[in-house]
Design a protein around this motif. Structure first.
Motif, PDB file in Angstrom:
ATOM      1  N   ARG A 116      11.781 -41.960  30.270  1.00  0.00           N
ATOM      2  CA  ARG A 116      11.660 -43.402  30.499  1.00  0.00           C
ATOM      3  C   ARG A 116      12.171 -44.155  29.281  1.00  0.00           C
ATOM      4  O   ARG A 116      11.835 -43.828  28.153  1.00  0.00           O
ATOM      5  CB  ARG A 116      10.204 -43.768  30.777  1.00  0.00           C
ATOM      6  CG  ARG A 116       9.685 -43.211  32.104  1.00  0.00           C
ATOM      7  CD  ARG A 116       8.198 -43.437  32.270  1.00  0.00           C
ATOM      8  NE  ARG A 116       7.437 -42.732  31.243  1.00  0.00           N
ATOM      9  CZ  ARG A 116       6.797 -43.322  30.249  1.00  0.00           C
ATOM     10  NH1 ARG A 116       6.835 -44.641  30.114  1.00  0.00           N
ATOM     11  NH2 ARG A 116       6.121 -42.611  29.359  1.00  0.00           N
ATOM     12  N   GLU A 172      15.032 -43.027  33.802  1.00  0.00           N
ATOM     13  CA  GLU A 172      14.393 -44.233  34.310  1.00  0.00           C
ATOM     14  C   GLU A 172      14.408 -45.339  33.257  1.00  0.00           C
ATOM     15  O   GLU A 172      13.974 -45.137  32.125  1.00  0.00           O
ATOM     16  CB  GLU A 172      12.943 -43.940  34.692  1.00  0.00           C
ATOM     17  CG  GLU A 172      12.154 -45.171  35.134  1.00  0.00           C
ATOM     18  CD  GLU A 172      10.687 -44.883  35.333  1.00  0.00           C
ATOM     19  OE1 GLU A 172       9.890 -45.845  35.340  1.00  0.00           O
ATOM     20  OE2 GLU A 172      10.330 -43.692  35.468  1.00  0.00           O
ATOM     21  N   SER A 205      12.606 -48.410  32.309  1.00  0.00           N
ATOM     22  CA  SER A 205      11.329 -49.050  32.633  1.00  0.00           C
ATOM     23  C   SER A 205      11.383 -50.562  32.468  1.00  0.00           C
ATOM     24  O   SER A 205      10.694 -51.290  33.179  1.00  0.00           O
ATOM     25  CB  SER A 205      10.221 -48.490  31.740  1.00  0.00           C
ATOM     26  OG  SER A 205      10.089 -47.091  31.909  1.00  0.00           O
ATOM     27  N   HIS A 253       4.911 -50.138  28.779  1.00  0.00           N
ATOM     28  CA  HIS A 253       5.522 -49.003  29.469  1.00  0.00           C
ATOM     29  C   HIS A 253       5.444 -47.680  28.704  1.00  0.00           C
ATOM     30  O   HIS A 253       5.676 -46.618  29.298  1.00  0.00           O
ATOM     31  CB  HIS A 253       6.983 -49.317  29.786  1.00  0.00           C
ATOM     32  CG  HIS A 253       7.164 -50.492  30.695  1.00  0.00           C
ATOM     33  ND1 HIS A 253       6.921 -50.428  32.046  1.00  0.00           N
ATOM     34  CD2 HIS A 253       7.551 -51.774  30.429  1.00  0.00           C
ATOM     35  CE1 HIS A 253       7.163 -51.605  32.602  1.00  0.00           C
ATOM     36  NE2 HIS A 253       7.552 -52.441  31.642  1.00  0.00           N
ATOM     37  N   PRO A 312       7.492 -46.056  26.569  1.00  0.00           N
ATOM     38  CA  PRO A 312       8.704 -45.293  26.901  1.00  0.00           C
ATOM     39  C   PRO A 312       8.873 -44.054  26.026  1.00  0.00           C
ATOM     40  O   PRO A 312       8.271 -43.921  24.962  1.00  0.00           O
ATOM     41  CB  PRO A 312       9.821 -46.301  26.640  1.00  0.00           C
ATOM     42  CG  PRO A 312       9.271 -47.169  25.550  1.00  0.00           C
ATOM     43  CD  PRO A 312       7.807 -47.305  25.868  1.00  0.00           C
TER      44      PRO A 312
END
Length: 219
Positions: free
Chosen positions: A2, A26, A28, A44, A46
């Motif tokens: 992420r 991904e 985010s 998030h 990440p």
């Protein structure tokens, strides 16, 4: 994996989002400024942060200052700086904690998608990736000790600073692993640094030397 991106250029941020998505990465959050970056990271959590050096409102050094602040708050957070500029002071500060998970690439030199994705994954895994031009800028005015290196040793040092392994350096220079190992040993000896076989640790040791100039050992 992420990723959170801090980039004010809408076309570039959209392109990055599409590219990373196509590689199973991904995205985010995408934020256009440094203040939004801190909130996005807190929300998030990440695996990697990609940040431009210059962000609104002044478009000077807000992005890399935010990256340094994030690393100070969480040294384990991998950060990749992607920019058109080399901010030498903050580049050194970003590397100063010696914990790895750091990258600094110039936008106009990122030409191969496969290499770029490999660099992202290397940083996310705790490695170090540095553009050759960034290394060159960090070397400016810090010739003490470096003057003792041969031309080939300088080539090896630059590749080490980009995060390449011994095998990768050997492939790039078309020499054997033993030859690379010998060059690295010579480099550390001439710079007065203890030899280390640990991937990003040796990169950070070299960059620490460049940031903290020491006179060569007496003959």
């Amino acid at each position: 994996m992420r990723v959170v991106i801090a980039e004010d250029n809408v076309l570039l941020s959209a392109g990055l989002e599409l590219l990373l998505g196509s590689k199973g990465i991904e995205v985010s959050a995408v934020v256009p400024d440094a203040s939004g970056l801190a909130d996005a990271v807190a929300t998030h959590r990440p695996d990697l942060v990609i940040v431009d050096v210059r962000l609104p409102p002044s478009f000077r050094d807000e992005g890399i200052k935010a990256a340094v602040a994030l690393r100070q708050a969480d040294p384990a957070l991998p950060v990749l700086v992607l920019s058109q500029y080399v901010e030498r002071l903050y580049a050194r500060e970003l590397l100063a904690d010696g914990s790895g998970g750091v990258g600094y690439l110039l936008k106009d030199r990122v030409s191969r998608v496969s290499q770029f994705i490999e660099d992202l994954r290397r940083v996310a895994a705790g490695g170090t990736v540095m553009d050759a031009e960034v290394i060159s800028q960090l070397m400016i005015g810090r010739r003490s000790g470096l003057d003792m290196l041969t031309g080939r040793e300088r080539e090896v040092l630059a590749l080490m600073a980009q995060g390449l392994s011994n095998t990768e350096i050997g492939q790039r220079l078309t020499v054997t692993d033993n030859a690379v190992h010998k060059h690295i040993g010579n480099i550390f000896a001439k710079l007065g640094l203890p030899p280390s076989d640990g991937g990003h640790r040796r990169v950070l040791a070299v960059l620490t030397f460049l940031d903290n100039e020491r006179p060569p050992s007496p003959a």
